[in-house]
Design a protein around this motif. Structure first.
Motif, PDB file in Angstrom:
ATOM      1  N   UNK A 127       0.850  -1.190   0.000  1.00 41.59           N
ATOM      2  CA  UNK A 127       0.000   0.000   0.000  1.00 41.59           C
ATOM      3  C   UNK A 127       0.887   1.241   0.000  1.00 41.59           C
ATOM      4  N   UNK A 128       0.511   2.207  -0.801  1.00 39.91           N
ATOM      5  CA  UNK A 128       1.250   3.461  -0.869  1.00 39.91           C
ATOM      6  C   UNK A 128       0.249   4.608  -0.783  1.00 39.91           C
ATOM      7  N   UNK A 129       0.740   5.811  -0.524  1.00 37.06           N
ATOM      8  CA  UNK A 129      -0.134   6.971  -0.409  1.00 37.06           C
ATOM      9  C   UNK A 129       0.439   8.169  -1.159  1.00 37.06           C
ATOM     10  N   UNK A 130      -0.466   8.943  -1.749  1.00 38.13           N
ATOM     11  CA  UNK A 130      -0.129  10.214  -2.382  1.00 38.13           C
ATOM     12  C   UNK A 130      -0.732  11.323  -1.528  1.00 38.13           C
ATOM     13  N   UNK A 131       0.053  12.339  -1.229  1.00 36.71           N
ATOM     14  CA  UNK A 131      -0.372  13.424  -0.343  1.00 36.71           C
ATOM     15  C   UNK A 131      -0.587  14.704  -1.148  1.00 36.71           C
ATOM     16  N   UNK A 132      -1.769  15.294  -1.004  1.00 40.25           N
ATOM     17  CA  UNK A 132      -2.114  16.535  -1.706  1.00 40.25           C
ATOM     18  C   UNK A 132      -2.675  17.523  -0.685  1.00 40.25           C
ATOM     19  N   UNK A 133      -2.227  18.770  -0.768  1.00 42.72           N
ATOM     20  CA  UNK A 133      -2.669  19.800   0.168  1.00 42.72           C
ATOM     21  C   UNK A 133      -3.593  20.794  -0.529  1.00 42.72           C
ATOM     22  N   UNK A 134      -4.725  21.075   0.108  1.00 39.07           N
ATOM     23  CA  UNK A 134      -5.685  22.053  -0.407  1.00 39.07           C
ATOM     24  C   UNK A 134      -5.716  23.269   0.510  1.00 39.07           C
ATOM     25  N   UNK A 135      -5.809  24.440  -0.079  1.00 37.40           N
ATOM     26  CA  UNK A 135      -5.944  25.657   0.695  1.00 37.40           C
ATOM     27  C   UNK A 135      -7.379  25.752   1.203  1.00 37.40           C
ATOM     28  N   UNK A 136      -7.544  26.226   2.450  1.00 37.41           N
ATOM     29  CA  UNK A 136      -8.885  26.389   3.006  1.00 37.41           C
ATOM     30  C   UNK A 136      -9.731  27.289   2.099  1.00 37.41           C
ATOM     31  N   UNK A 137     -10.969  26.891   1.906  1.00 38.05           N
ATOM     32  CA  UNK A 137     -11.851  27.592   0.988  1.00 38.05           C
ATOM     33  C   UNK A 137     -12.029  26.847  -0.314  1.00 38.05           C
ATOM     34  N   UNK A 138     -11.177  25.824  -0.544  1.00 38.05           N
ATOM     35  CA  UNK A 138     -11.301  25.005  -1.753  1.00 38.05           C
ATOM     36  C   UNK A 138     -12.524  24.100  -1.651  1.00 38.05           C
ATOM     37  N   UNK A 139     -13.074  23.737  -2.788  1.00 38.81           N
ATOM     38  CA  UNK A 139     -14.207  22.812  -2.843  1.00 38.81           C
ATOM     39  C   UNK A 139     -13.657  21.397  -2.654  1.00 38.81           C
ATOM     40  N   UNK A 140     -13.551  20.987  -1.398  1.00 43.21           N
ATOM     41  CA  UNK A 140     -12.886  19.718  -1.109  1.00 43.21           C
ATOM     42  C   UNK A 140     -13.706  18.513  -1.556  1.00 43.21           C
ATOM     43  N   UNK A 141     -15.022  18.626  -1.589  1.00 45.09           N
ATOM     44  CA  UNK A 141     -15.844  17.513  -2.062  1.00 45.09           C
ATOM     45  C   UNK A 141     -15.577  17.228  -3.532  1.00 45.09           C
ATOM     46  N   UNK A 142     -15.487  18.287  -4.320  1.00 39.72           N
ATOM     47  CA  UNK A 142     -15.184  18.118  -5.738  1.00 39.72           C
ATOM     48  C   UNK A 142     -13.766  17.568  -5.916  1.00 39.72           C
ATOM     49  N   UNK A 143     -12.835  18.073  -5.111  1.00 41.50           N
ATOM     50  CA  UNK A 143     -11.446  17.605  -5.195  1.00 41.50           C
ATOM     51  C   UNK A 143     -11.349  16.117  -4.889  1.00 41.50           C
ATOM     52  N   UNK A 144     -12.132  15.666  -3.918  1.00 43.35           N
ATOM     53  CA  UNK A 144     -12.131  14.245  -3.561  1.00 43.35           C
ATOM     54  C   UNK A 144     -12.609  13.388  -4.735  1.00 43.35           C
ATOM     55  N   UNK A 145     -13.704  13.798  -5.360  1.00 44.54           N
ATOM     56  CA  UNK A 145     -14.239  13.041  -6.497  1.00 44.54           C
ATOM     57  C   UNK A 145     -13.259  13.030  -7.664  1.00 44.54           C
TER      58      UNK A 145
END
Length: 244
Positions: A127-145
């Motif tokens: 198992x591996x992981x990719x890490x992505x950082x979002x600035x507060x105020x971003x549409x995180x639900x859309x980013x997740x999809x």
């Protein structure tokens, strides 16, 4: 080998002298015992390596071609000899489990007192992981999809194969899960939203797949006006400027 032959010749010479000089059998046996103890102490590292080689052959904790980690040494097994195991090194100054070009020769005695971490035996995925950082105020639900949709075509083949291998491994070991589906987990940090995409991959393809995932996800996120991707340093600097 020259060292070993030299020691054995010395032992035989001393044994011959003992046999000539000492007539009583009990005294001769005692002398042989003391001599054998001395040889065992002098060659303890060699004997431990031979015992380790026999143990590797009998229990087969790894085989040629496996990727293993022993202590601080990690690499692919090239050859298992009577005294040492040769591996092609990965990591060190090279990131993401790629070869350095150095060949390590590890005495087989390591199997007697060290943990062997095998990346490929019985289950050939990690198992591996990719890490992505979002600035507060971003549409995180859309980013997740978007992240999950972008990752799907890249890792779906690994998921299928990994699930099959897990089912087979369940016939040999007690496994607690058969879940290999790619998932995304979020965590709130002080200055950003952290997204971690967790997925299965073959160990030797880890860097290439990670690069492909990051490229595809970033390319898709950059097209969205309501999603802002940043780095930890960049976000901290931006917040510091806002406070001023």
């Amino acid at each position: 080998m020259r060292k070993t032959v030299s020691v054995l010749v010395t032992v035989l010479v001393f044994a011959s002298f003992f046999a000539i000089w000492i007539e009583r059998t009990s005294t001769l046996l005692l002398a042989y015992g003391i001599l054998s103890a001395g040889v065992a102490i002098a060659l303890q590292d060699l004997l431990r390596s031979i015992a380790g080689g026999v143990l590797i052959i009998m229990t087969r904790p790894f085989k040629a071609g496996d990727r293993i980690q022993v202590g601080d040494s990690t690499g692919d097994v090239l050859d298992i000899g009577s005294f040492s195991t040769s591996i092609m090194e990965i990591r060190e100054w090279v990131d993401a489990d790629q070869y350095t070009g150095r060949i390590l020769h590890i005495p087989n005695s390591f199997v007697l007192n060290q943990t062997i971490k095998n990346y490929t035996r019985d289950y050939s995925f990690i198992w591996d992981e990719v890490r992505i950082l979002l600035i507060y105020g971003s549409n995180w639900k859309k980013a997740e999809k978007i992240a999950l949709k972008s990752a799907g075509p890249i890792v779906e083949e690994f998921e299928s194969l990994a699930r099959t291998e897990l089912l087979l491994m369940g016939e040999k070991y007690f496994t607690t899960t058969y879940e290999v589906q790619t998932k995304l987990f979020m965590r709130l940090e002080e200055n950003w939203i952290e997204m971690r995409l967790r997925y299965v991959v073959e160990p030797r393809k880890r860097r290439a797949v990670s690069h492909l995932l990051i490229s595809n996800i970033l390319e898709a996120l950059e097209k969205e006006d309501d999603i802002m991707v940043g780095t930890a340093v960049g976000i901290d600097l931006m917040n510091a400027e806002d406070k001023k």
